[in-house]
Scaffold this motif. Structure first.
Motif, PDB file in Angstrom:
ATOM      1  N   SER A 106      37.324  42.670  33.977  1.00 50.74           N
ATOM      2  CA  SER A 106      36.634  43.171  34.094  1.00 50.74           C
ATOM      3  C   SER A 106      37.196  43.972  35.230  1.00 50.74           C
ATOM      4  O   SER A 106      37.607  43.531  36.142  1.00 50.74           O
ATOM      5  CB  SER A 106      35.361  43.817  34.237  1.00 50.74           C
ATOM      6  OG  SER A 106      35.107  42.629  34.579  1.00 50.74           O
ATOM      7  N   ALA A 148      35.220  45.070  37.831  1.00 50.00           N
ATOM      8  CA  ALA A 148      34.834  44.028  38.876  1.00 50.00           C
ATOM      9  C   ALA A 148      35.097  43.418  38.971  1.00 50.00           C
ATOM     10  O   ALA A 148      34.219  42.358  40.006  1.00 50.00           O
ATOM     11  CB  ALA A 148      33.044  44.443  38.671  1.00 50.00           C
ATOM     12  N   HIS A 149      35.208  41.980  38.040  1.00 51.93           N
ATOM     13  CA  HIS A 149      35.676  40.603  38.360  1.00 51.93           C
ATOM     14  C   HIS A 149      36.994  40.612  39.057  1.00 51.93           C
ATOM     15  O   HIS A 149      36.666  40.118  39.968  1.00 51.93           O
ATOM     16  CB  HIS A 149      36.141  39.988  36.675  1.00 51.93           C
ATOM     17  CG  HIS A 149      35.007  39.746  36.007  1.00 51.93           C
ATOM     18  ND1 HIS A 149      34.856  40.704  35.201  1.00 51.93           N
ATOM     19  CD2 HIS A 149      33.578  38.760  36.546  1.00 51.93           C
ATOM     20  CE1 HIS A 149      33.686  39.747  34.766  1.00 51.93           C
ATOM     21  NE2 HIS A 149      32.966  38.753  35.501  1.00 51.93           N
ATOM     22  N   ALA A 150      37.595  41.747  39.459  1.00 46.57           N
ATOM     23  CA  ALA A 150      39.391  41.927  40.144  1.00 46.57           C
ATOM     24  C   ALA A 150      39.192  41.943  41.356  1.00 46.57           C
ATOM     25  O   ALA A 150      39.229  41.306  42.559  1.00 46.57           O
ATOM     26  CB  ALA A 150      39.586  42.763  39.444  1.00 46.57           C
ATOM     27  N   GLU A 151      37.536  43.093  41.479  1.00 45.91           N
ATOM     28  CA  GLU A 151      37.558  43.103  42.516  1.00 45.91           C
ATOM     29  C   GLU A 151      35.932  41.645  43.683  1.00 45.91           C
ATOM     30  O   GLU A 151      36.369  41.728  45.220  1.00 45.91           O
ATOM     31  CB  GLU A 151      36.356  44.745  42.914  1.00 45.91           C
ATOM     32  CG  GLU A 151      37.307  45.776  42.585  1.00 45.91           C
ATOM     33  CD  GLU A 151      36.456  46.930  42.541  1.00 45.91           C
ATOM     34  OE1 GLU A 151      35.627  46.773  41.768  1.00 45.91           O
ATOM     35  OE2 GLU A 151      37.256  48.362  42.103  1.00 45.91           O
ATOM     36  N   ALA A 152      35.840  41.266  43.211  1.00 45.64           N
ATOM     37  CA  ALA A 152      34.963  40.508  43.454  1.00 45.64           C
ATOM     38  C   ALA A 152      36.180  39.397  43.408  1.00 45.64           C
ATOM     39  O   ALA A 152      36.303  38.454  44.400  1.00 45.64           O
ATOM     40  CB  ALA A 152      34.047  40.117  42.291  1.00 45.64           C
ATOM     41  N   PHE A 153      37.058  39.108  43.228  1.00 46.64           N
ATOM     42  CA  PHE A 153      38.093  37.838  43.295  1.00 46.64           C
ATOM     43  C   PHE A 153      39.088  38.367  44.697  1.00 46.64           C
ATOM     44  O   PHE A 153      38.991  37.305  45.424  1.00 46.64           O
ATOM     45  CB  PHE A 153      39.349  37.301  41.804  1.00 46.64           C
ATOM     46  CG  PHE A 153      39.665  36.963  42.491  1.00 46.64           C
ATOM     47  CD1 PHE A 153      40.062  35.683  42.249  1.00 46.64           C
ATOM     48  CD2 PHE A 153      40.853  37.001  43.285  1.00 46.64           C
ATOM     49  CE1 PHE A 153      40.820  34.152  42.650  1.00 46.64           C
ATOM     50  CE2 PHE A 153      41.756  36.090  42.707  1.00 46.64           C
ATOM     51  CZ  PHE A 153      41.758  34.457  42.528  1.00 46.64           C
ATOM     52  N   TYR A 180      38.512  35.715  34.011  1.00 45.73           N
ATOM     53  CA  TYR A 180      40.192  36.105  33.031  1.00 45.73           C
ATOM     54  C   TYR A 180      39.997  35.704  31.611  1.00 45.73           C
ATOM     55  O   TYR A 180      39.760  35.041  30.993  1.00 45.73           O
ATOM     56  CB  TYR A 180      41.135  35.837  34.306  1.00 45.73           C
ATOM     57  CG  TYR A 180      41.237  33.813  33.930  1.00 45.73           C
ATOM     58  CD1 TYR A 180      41.690  33.856  33.031  1.00 45.73           C
ATOM     59  CD2 TYR A 180      39.942  33.632  35.085  1.00 45.73           C
ATOM     60  CE1 TYR A 180      42.205  32.056  33.126  1.00 45.73           C
ATOM     61  CE2 TYR A 180      40.362  31.842  34.752  1.00 45.73           C
ATOM     62  CZ  TYR A 180      41.002  30.877  33.905  1.00 45.73           C
ATOM     63  OH  TYR A 180      41.019  29.825  34.077  1.00 45.73           O
ATOM     64  N   PHE A 232      42.060  39.892  35.031  1.00 53.12           N
ATOM     65  CA  PHE A 232      40.610  40.001  35.377  1.00 53.12           C
ATOM     66  C   PHE A 232      39.849  40.862  34.148  1.00 53.12           C
ATOM     67  O   PHE A 232      40.720  41.735  33.521  1.00 53.12           O
ATOM     68  CB  PHE A 232      39.954  40.161  36.364  1.00 53.12           C
ATOM     69  CG  PHE A 232      40.678  39.352  37.604  1.00 53.12           C
ATOM     70  CD1 PHE A 232      39.715  38.879  38.024  1.00 53.12           C
ATOM     71  CD2 PHE A 232      41.869  39.907  37.539  1.00 53.12           C
ATOM     72  CE1 PHE A 232      40.597  37.178  38.464  1.00 53.12           C
ATOM     73  CE2 PHE A 232      42.342  38.672  39.413  1.00 53.12           C
ATOM     74  CZ  PHE A 232      41.251  37.477  39.286  1.00 53.12           C
ATOM     75  N   ARG A 267      36.714  37.681  47.262  1.00 48.38           N
ATOM     76  CA  ARG A 267      36.176  36.688  48.497  1.00 48.38           C
ATOM     77  C   ARG A 267      37.680  35.751  48.564  1.00 48.38           C
ATOM     78  O   ARG A 267      38.154  34.959  49.185  1.00 48.38           O
ATOM     79  CB  ARG A 267      36.260  35.501  46.699  1.00 48.38           C
ATOM     80  CG  ARG A 267      36.141  34.253  46.595  1.00 48.38           C
ATOM     81  CD  ARG A 267      35.043  33.341  48.332  1.00 48.38           C
ATOM     82  NE  ARG A 267      35.126  31.910  48.118  1.00 48.38           N
ATOM     83  CZ  ARG A 267      35.993  31.545  48.719  1.00 48.38           C
ATOM     84  NH1 ARG A 267      36.952  32.151  49.660  1.00 48.38           N
ATOM     85  NH2 ARG A 267      35.932  30.369  49.187  1.00 48.38           N
TER      86      ARG A 267
END
Length: 96
Positions: A25, A27-32, A1, A23, A35
């Protein structure tokens, strides 16, 4: 972020119960979200689960612009300002 804002209540000691994270990207937002969606934060006994949703304001510049437009006296206190990271360095809201 690169942007994290945890709004504080009027006393400036407790969070109001939500946060804004930008975030770097999708991809980072979706991974967060994958989880943490519906999880409880460790170390907090509120019993409430996280509900992660997209914010109305999207993107680093838009978040900074939106927050700077607020005339909240709470933002004057350094501990109540957002965490902003540019080129790997912590930067103050008033410097961007």
């Amino acid at each position: 972020y690169d942007f994290l804002y945890l709004p504080m209540g009027t006393g400036g000691r407790l969070a109001v119960g939500w946060a804004f994270v930008n975030f770097v990207s999708v991809a980072h937002a979706e991974a967060f979200a994958s989880r943490w969606q519906q999880q409880r934060l460790p170390g907090f006994d509120s019993g409430r689960r996280l509900r992660i949703t997209p914010a109305d304001v999207q993107g680093f510049e838009a978040n900074v612009r939106h927050l700077k437009s607020k005339s909240s006296c709470r933002l004057r206190a350094r501990r109540c300002r957002p965490i902003i990271i540019r080129d790997g360095c912590l930067v103050d809201l008033h410097e961007v």
